[in-house]
Scaffold this motif. Sequence first.
Motif, mmCIF file in Angstrom:
data_model
loop_
_atom_site.group_PDB
_atom_site.id
_atom_site.type_symbol
_atom_site.label_atom_id
_atom_site.label_comp_id
_atom_site.label_asym_id
_atom_site.label_seq_id
_atom_site.Cartn_x
_atom_site.Cartn_y
_atom_site.Cartn_z
ATOM 1 N N PHE A 101 0.826 -1.210 0.000
ATOM 2 C CA PHE A 101 0.000 0.000 0.000
ATOM 3 C C PHE A 101 0.855 1.252 0.000
ATOM 4 O O PHE A 101 0.632 2.184 -0.787
ATOM 5 C CB PHE A 101 -0.915 -0.009 1.232
ATOM 6 C CG PHE A 101 -1.735 1.239 1.391
ATOM 7 C CD1 PHE A 101 -3.029 1.309 0.880
ATOM 8 C CD2 PHE A 101 -1.221 2.349 2.046
ATOM 9 C CE1 PHE A 101 -3.779 2.466 1.015
ATOM 10 C CE2 PHE A 101 -1.975 3.507 2.190
ATOM 11 C CZ PHE A 101 -3.251 3.565 1.668
ATOM 12 N N MET A 102 1.850 1.306 0.884
ATOM 13 C CA MET A 102 2.652 2.516 1.025
ATOM 14 C C MET A 102 3.506 2.782 -0.215
ATOM 15 O O MET A 102 3.654 3.944 -0.640
ATOM 16 C CB MET A 102 3.540 2.433 2.270
ATOM 17 C CG MET A 102 2.785 2.525 3.585
ATOM 18 S SD MET A 102 1.734 3.990 3.759
ATOM 19 C CE MET A 102 2.891 5.323 3.478
ATOM 20 N N TYR A 103 4.047 1.726 -0.808
ATOM 21 C CA TYR A 103 4.863 1.937 -2.002
ATOM 22 C C TYR A 103 3.991 2.352 -3.182
ATOM 23 O O TYR A 103 4.362 3.246 -3.960
ATOM 24 C CB TYR A 103 5.678 0.682 -2.318
ATOM 25 C CG TYR A 103 6.976 0.632 -1.540
ATOM 26 C CD1 TYR A 103 8.148 1.184 -2.068
ATOM 27 C CD2 TYR A 103 7.022 0.082 -0.266
ATOM 28 C CE1 TYR A 103 9.336 1.163 -1.348
ATOM 29 C CE2 TYR A 103 8.203 0.065 0.471
ATOM 30 C CZ TYR A 103 9.359 0.607 -0.079
ATOM 31 O OH TYR A 103 10.528 0.608 0.649
ATOM 32 N N GLU A 104 2.832 1.722 -3.325
ATOM 33 C CA GLU A 104 1.958 2.061 -4.452
ATOM 34 C C GLU A 104 1.393 3.469 -4.333
ATOM 35 O O GLU A 104 1.232 4.162 -5.344
ATOM 36 C CB GLU A 104 0.801 1.057 -4.540
ATOM 37 C CG GLU A 104 1.215 -0.313 -5.053
ATOM 38 C CD GLU A 104 0.032 -1.260 -5.206
ATOM 39 O OE1 GLU A 104 -1.096 -0.903 -4.757
ATOM 40 O OE2 GLU A 104 0.215 -2.341 -5.776
ATOM 41 N N ASN A 105 1.093 3.906 -3.114
ATOM 42 C CA ASN A 105 0.438 5.192 -2.930
ATOM 43 C C ASN A 105 1.374 6.352 -2.649
ATOM 44 O O ASN A 105 0.980 7.502 -2.820
ATOM 45 C CB ASN A 105 -0.598 5.095 -1.807
ATOM 46 C CG ASN A 105 -1.818 4.301 -2.212
ATOM 47 O OD1 ASN A 105 -2.689 4.812 -2.907
ATOM 48 N ND2 ASN A 105 -1.878 3.047 -1.797
#
Length: 639
Positions: A101-105
């Motif tokens: 989630f954190m890398y994608e967003n």
Amino acid sequence: MARLNLLEETRFEKVPVTVYENQHQASKRVAERIATLIKNKQSLGENAVLGLATGATPVRVYEELVRLHKEEGLSFSNVVTFNLDEYYPMNPTSKQSYVTFMYENLFDHINIEKENIHIPDGTLSKEKIADYCIAYENKIGELGGLDLQVLGIGRTGHIGFNEPGSAPNSGTRLVTLDDLTRRDASRDFGGKENVPTKAITMGIGTIFKAREIILMAWNTKKATIIKKAVEGEISSDVPATYLQLPENTEFVLDKDAASELTRFDTPWLVKDCVWDEKLIKKAVIWLSGAVKKPILKLTDEDYNNHGMAQLATEQGPAYNININVFNKLQHSITGWPGGKPNADDSQRPERAEPARKRSVIFSPHPDDDVISMGGTFSRLVDQGHDVHVAYQTSGNTAVWDTDVLRYVEFAIDFNKSIGEDVSKLEKTYEEMRIFIEKKEPNQIDVPEVRNVKAFIRKSEAIAGARYVGLEDKNIHFMALPFYETGKTVKNSVTELDVELTMKLLQEIKPHQIFAAGDFADPHGTHLVCFNIVIEAMERLRKTEEWTSEARLWMYRGAWHEFATHEIEMAVPLSPQEVERKKNAIFQHQSQKDRPVFPGDDEREFWVRAQERNRETAINYHQLGLANYEAMEAFVKWKF
């Protein structure tokens, strides 16, 4: 003087609260504050240490930070981050992991150093977790502590994964997730049974050490828990209430999340009001419930003792106010949802003319029409109106895999019985069966499986519409492209979604449009579908004359009902009509007993609908009106 007025207005609130018109404005403002912190730290040659959250709430904050980086040159070279939590066990490459989630967003789109990113490790053995959590805390301390902690809030009141029962001095640790938390996450995991039962989370004590804390919340789904967190007593039952203790905390809300706070929900309790008809209606209905009296029995003393003396003084005596509100409620009740021909319609919700109206019911999923307004649907058909139903999406993610195999097995047997060659169908069936046996949670179905699921829901929708008396030619399947991804997370709305809706509206030229205004739908499809209808109508209203005569009525479905003071049309149902509605819902067999995505309400959809409609009728009766078996409620959209 203004400051004193504000203090009086917010006197029930035990923590600073800032309310924005919508989550876009609020998210942008939070992102600006984070950017300012980063820049100030850069000017001092220091790191900015951020505590970050995951989930839907901070997504737009991260979008704005990415924009600021790409378009305005905001550098993250001096930023160190610590995430609040992670499921346990959890592989960091899993689609559901907070690492993903954190890398994608955020992280994949900014210039942050990888060694400055810290997210709890969901792959550790249980024996190593305690030492790991101590090291996580120590690392934060070594960097001088968190400058800013960003939080969301769960419906249990959890912050991070600090569930009810958490202590205010708790540190980073392994916790067991509340059942409601797991139900809320079930859609991401393809079912609650696939959601981990545990998580690693920063503790409340860890959060408290941050120099600044911002808790964000959007939409009405969070309104109830926000009221408890902001105005309630500090309790481990609602961990977010602990945020009343530190002086460096602020709640940042959109107006929907703030809607149940006293200053917005019952403003007459905290300030003098400008009493328009809408607020008077809401206040009098509230007062009736507070003193448990029908509206026409309310007295001046009731008004004076419950914060409504201003209203009684300005527009009283009480009985005059009572009779005015009572009449408005009475006029909202109609057995003629399409309008009563040859009748005085000056005090009716719908027009008398034309006597035979063209009506279109937009149904986001293939069963929302009968669940939400099955009684009104039947009434419109019975009273001779030209009724159409438009199923906006196929609903093909909400069918059990076992149903797919069962229906294909039926097709094979049926075709065999009439002498058809089924070799190709049998081959496809075997491929589908192998796929389903090996299918991972939330894995996208192969096209053949998706198609069968869509066919199942289509046949059920036809059966339901036929049951209420609709002709097949008036049943429309739109299959709006935004939905047809095969994934639980849908694509963004495109021009084609709006154009398809415009085309259908142009063909029907309806006098009445019914659309799902049930924005508490936990999957968001209702809101997306509603916005498509509104955009289509707004465009058509610029060029097409028929639109000036079109009224749009919002209905609500399986999730919750309009508040009584909001209702502008209430259609009473007899016991026989309630039974007919139930049988129409029963045509949707794939959704009966246990649907794939039930939300956090374990009642069957027909039970939810029946009890919701009965509750609406009870509410009207307790206000002093007739005692009907059930009522379906509608609110008119103001273009």
